[in-house]
Design a protein around this motif. Structure first.
Motif, short mmCIF file in Angstrom:
data_model
loop_
_atom_site.label_atom_id
_atom_site.label_comp_id
_atom_site.label_asym_id
_atom_site.label_seq_id
_atom_site.Cartn_x
_atom_site.Cartn_y
_atom_site.Cartn_z
N THR A 1 0.36 -4.39 -1.70
CA THR A 1 0.30 -5.75 -0.78
C THR A 1 1.69 -5.79 -0.59
OG1 THR A 1 -1.65 -6.72 -1.80
CG2 THR A 1 -0.14 -8.01 -0.70
N ILE A 2 1.84 -6.18 0.88
CA ILE A 2 3.58 -6.34 1.45
C ILE A 2 3.84 -7.78 0.84
CG2 ILE A 2 4.73 -6.99 3.47
CD1 ILE A 2 3.36 -4.83 4.90
N SER A 3 5.27 -7.71 0.40
CA SER A 3 5.82 -8.79 0.12
C SER A 3 6.68 -9.63 1.23
CB SER A 3 6.77 -8.70 -0.87
OG SER A 3 7.36 -10.01 -1.47
N PHE A 4 5.97 -10.70 1.82
CA PHE A 4 6.84 -11.36 2.67
C PHE A 4 8.43 -11.59 2.41
CE2 PHE A 4 2.51 -11.90 3.90
CZ PHE A 4 2.73 -11.66 5.21
N GLU A 5 9.39 -11.21 3.52
CA GLU A 5 10.76 -11.48 3.14
C GLU A 5 11.23 -12.83 3.55
OE1 GLU A 5 13.15 -8.10 4.18
OE2 GLU A 5 11.63 -6.64 3.84
N TRP A 6 11.73 -13.52 2.89
CA TRP A 6 12.29 -14.80 3.23
C TRP A 6 13.21 -14.80 4.10
CZ3 TRP A 6 11.50 -20.08 2.23
CH2 TRP A 6 12.65 -20.90 2.45
N ASP A 7 13.90 -13.93 4.20
CA ASP A 7 15.20 -13.96 5.30
C ASP A 7 14.78 -13.62 6.68
OD1 ASP A 7 17.11 -14.63 3.42
OD2 ASP A 7 17.83 -12.70 3.07
N VAL A 8 13.62 -12.67 6.74
CA VAL A 8 13.05 -12.42 8.01
C VAL A 8 12.52 -13.54 8.44
CG1 VAL A 8 11.32 -10.94 8.97
CG2 VAL A 8 12.91 -9.90 7.26
N LEU A 9 11.55 -14.15 7.74
CA LEU A 9 10.82 -15.26 8.25
C LEU A 9 11.81 -16.48 8.70
CD1 LEU A 9 8.05 -15.50 5.65
CD2 LEU A 9 7.93 -14.86 7.78
N VAL A 10 13.01 -16.89 8.05
CA VAL A 10 14.03 -17.56 8.25
C VAL A 10 14.64 -17.36 9.65
CG1 VAL A 10 16.06 -18.48 7.86
CG2 VAL A 10 14.57 -18.54 5.88
N THR A 11 14.68 -16.38 9.68
CA THR A 11 15.41 -15.97 10.88
C THR A 11 14.55 -16.14 12.33
OG1 THR A 11 16.85 -13.93 10.06
CG2 THR A 11 16.53 -14.02 12.52
N PHE B 1 -2.09 -5.82 6.43
CA PHE B 1 -0.63 -6.21 5.77
C PHE B 1 -0.78 -5.54 4.37
CE2 PHE B 1 -1.33 -9.62 8.70
CZ PHE B 1 -0.16 -9.78 9.07
N TYR B 2 -0.36 -4.33 4.46
CA TYR B 2 -0.14 -3.41 3.31
C TYR B 2 1.07 -2.33 3.54
CZ TYR B 2 -3.04 0.36 5.36
OH TYR B 2 -3.46 1.30 6.26
N GLU B 3 1.54 -1.68 2.36
CA GLU B 3 2.16 -0.56 2.48
C GLU B 3 1.95 0.55 1.49
OE1 GLU B 3 6.32 -1.91 1.98
OE2 GLU B 3 5.65 -2.87 -0.09
N VAL B 4 2.17 1.52 1.65
CA VAL B 4 1.89 2.88 0.86
C VAL B 4 3.04 3.30 -0.14
CG1 VAL B 4 0.87 5.28 0.84
CG2 VAL B 4 0.25 3.73 2.52
#
Length: 256
Positions: free
Chosen positions: A50-60, A39-42
Motif C-alpha cells: 500500500t502506498i503511503s501518502f507523502e505529507w510534503d506532496v499533499l501540502v504543496t 493505489f499500490y506499489e510493488v
C-alpha cells in the motif's frame, strides 16, 4: 437547506443521492479512502504494498489550490503516527502566491500588480512583481491545472508584457530614441508572475495537459493584460520607473 450524501466505489455510485438531514451551512465534504487495487506499489519481491501518502506532496498541491482560489480554506490533517495539521487560506489569492514565490527576494514595488477580468467567457487572472533578482519565475494555470509548458495564455501574456512596457518606456522617455527595444528577456529578468485562466472547454496538448492550445485565449489574455498593465503603470509612475530602469539595465548587460 438539506444535507445530501452519495457513496462511490471504484468510480461508480453505490446508490442515488440521499437526504440525511438539514443544515444552515454551505459547502461540500469529501471523505476519500484509497482503493488498494489502484493505489499500490510493488516491492523488491514483486509483492503489492500500500502506498503511503507523502505529507510534503499533499501540502504543496493543497497550498497551490488555495492560492489559485482566493478565500478558499483548505485544512490538511495527518492522523497517522503523529497528529499534524496545516491550514491554507489566502484572501489575495495569486497575489499572495507571487509573494510566496519571491521568498527573500527584494521587490521593486509593493504589493504585486494584480488584475482579473472575464472576457468572452474566459476569466483571466494575473499577478506579477519585479524584484532586484535576475531570476525569472512565471507559472501558468488553466482551471487550476499547472500548464508547465505554457501555451496560448502564456504567449498572450508575454506579447502584452513586451508591448506595454516598451510603449510606456518610449512615451515617458525612459527608453531613449537611440536605444533598442526591450526584449522579452530584458523585461522578464527578475519578474515573478502567475497567470491563471479559467474557461469551459480547454484544449490541452499532450497527455499530461501541460500546454494550452485554445487559439482564442491568446488574444483574450493579450487584451486583458495590455489594458490592465498600462492602467497600472499610468497610476504608479514611481514604481513604473523602477521597473523600466531594471529592464534597461538588463538590456545593457545583455549587449555587453
Amino acid at each position: 437547506d438539506k444535507i445530501f450524501k452519495q457513496v462511490y466505489l471504484c468510480g461508480k455510485p453505490e446508490h442515488q443521492l440521499i437526504t440525511i438531514g438539514n443544515t444552515d451551512k454551505h459547502g461540500t465534504k469529501i471523505t476519500f479512502w484509497p482503493d488498494h487495487e489502484i493505489f499500490y506499489e510493488v516491492d523488491e519481491n514483486q509483492e503489492r504494498k500500500t502506498i503511503s501518502f507523502e505529507w510534503d506532496v499533499l501540502v504543496t498541491r493543497l497550498r497551490e489550490m488555495s492560492f489559485l482560489n482566493k478565500g478558499l480554506s483548505i485544512t490538511l490533517t495527518d492522523n497517522r503516527d503523529a497528529h499534524k495539521e496545516e491550514r491554507f487560506c489566502y484572501e489575495s489569492g495569486i497575489a499572495n502566491y507571487v509573494e510566496y514565490l519571491n521568498g527573500e527576494r527584494a521587490p521593486l514595488h509593493k504589493p504585486p500588480i494584480y488584475f482579473e477580468q472575464t472576457m468572452e467567457g474566459v476569466m483571466v487572472e494575473c499577478a506579477l512583481q519585479w524584484t532586484d533578482s535576475c531570476i525569472k519565475t512565471i507559472n501558468t494555470f488553466v482551471n487550476n491545472i499547472n500548464t508547465a509548458d505554457g501555451g496560448t495564455h502564456l504567449m498572450g501574456f508575454c506579447k502584452a508584457l513586451t508591448l506595454i512596457i516598451n510603449r510606456y518606456a518610449r512615451k515617458h522617455n525612459l527608453l531613449k530614441e537611440n536605444e533598442d527595444t526591450l526584449s522579452n528577456e530584458d523585461i522578464q529578468e527578475g519578474l515573478t508572475a502567475v497567470v491563471s485562466i479559467k474557461l469551459s472547454e480547454p484544449q490541452f496538448e499532450g497527455q499530461t495537459k501541460e500546454r494550452l492550445g485554445n487559439s482564442e485565449v491568446q488574444e483574450i489574455t493579450h487584451s486583458v493584460i495590455s489594458v490592465s498593465l498600462l492602467k497600472w503603470l499610468n497610476h504608479n509612475s514611481e514604481s513604473a520607473e523602477k521597473i523600466i530602469a531594471k529592464c534597461v539595465k538588463a538590456m545593457k548587460a545583455r549587449k555587453k
